[in-house]
Enzyme design. Sequence first.
Site, short mmCIF file in Angstrom:
data_model
loop_
_atom_site.label_atom_id
_atom_site.label_comp_id
_atom_site.label_asym_id
_atom_site.label_seq_id
_atom_site.Cartn_x
_atom_site.Cartn_y
_atom_site.Cartn_z
N ASP A 13 -36.89 -18.15 -66.81
CA ASP A 13 -38.27 -18.34 -66.34
C ASP A 13 -38.80 -17.18 -65.52
O ASP A 13 -39.90 -17.28 -64.96
CB ASP A 13 -38.37 -19.62 -65.50
CG ASP A 13 -37.75 -19.45 -64.13
OD1 ASP A 13 -36.56 -19.04 -64.04
OD2 ASP A 13 -38.44 -19.72 -63.12
N ASP B 49 -32.29 -22.61 -61.88
CA ASP B 49 -33.47 -22.88 -61.05
C ASP B 49 -34.74 -22.37 -61.72
O ASP B 49 -34.82 -21.21 -62.12
CB ASP B 49 -33.32 -22.21 -59.68
CG ASP B 49 -32.12 -22.72 -58.92
OD1 ASP B 49 -32.05 -23.92 -58.67
OD2 ASP B 49 -31.24 -21.89 -58.58
N ASP C 187 -30.77 -20.02 -67.61
CA ASP C 187 -30.93 -19.91 -66.16
C ASP C 187 -31.01 -21.35 -65.65
O ASP C 187 -31.26 -22.28 -66.42
CB ASP C 187 -32.21 -19.15 -65.86
CG ASP C 187 -32.57 -19.18 -64.39
OD1 ASP C 187 -31.73 -18.82 -63.56
OD2 ASP C 187 -33.71 -19.59 -64.08
#
Length: 226
Positions: free
Chosen positions: A176, A16, A14
């Site tokens: 995240d 961001d 991922d």
Amino acid sequence: MSLRKDSYQALVFDLDGTLIDSAPDIAAAVNKVLERRGWPTQGVAFIETFIGFGPRRLLLDMFVALGLPSDDATVDEAVKEYLDNYNREPAERTLFYPHVREDLEALHGAGVRLGICTNKPQGLSLKVLEILGVAPLFEAVVGADAAPVCKPHPSHLLAVAERMGITGEVWAYVGDTAVDQATATAARVPFYAVSWGCGKQVAVESKWRLDRLIDLAANSRLVQGR
């Protein structure tokens, strides 16, 4: 998920919240939308809680939470304005999380193939990676608008693997958020949650939590020189 951590040939990340802290730039673009309409601007920490599903969901969910107009026309106009704002300043305040850049370079140098699966729009993703100087490290980058469906649908993540030509149990996904976790689970791909930012809120067993990205490299101690 029985594959040993030191045997991954490829890793997909991922963007961001996993590799970069882009929340300040996202918040700046969002607040310009709010300010132009005479609506109260919001703090970075508040806006950050809506990141993960792409620009439209970010604004729609935030407008609903704040009790602001959230009809399709209002949101559509806000999304266009937000993207214009963000494209003008895509990485003015964005930083890598500690050790991320050096670990990405070390992984790449160790022969691990790297890709990105992100709900950020494709053009913005490529622009940010270019500005930050890490675009050449990634074989494939697939943003939300570069796939038929986006995360948490597994096809988004699998599209990255297809572009990289990786199959089977030779790769893993690193993220995240619960969105990232759900995406990997649906795609039947091993998932690791980072231990920084919102990543510490994702419920995973300790063996699936990363303190350093380099820990997924074969002979990571030698790569790190520790």
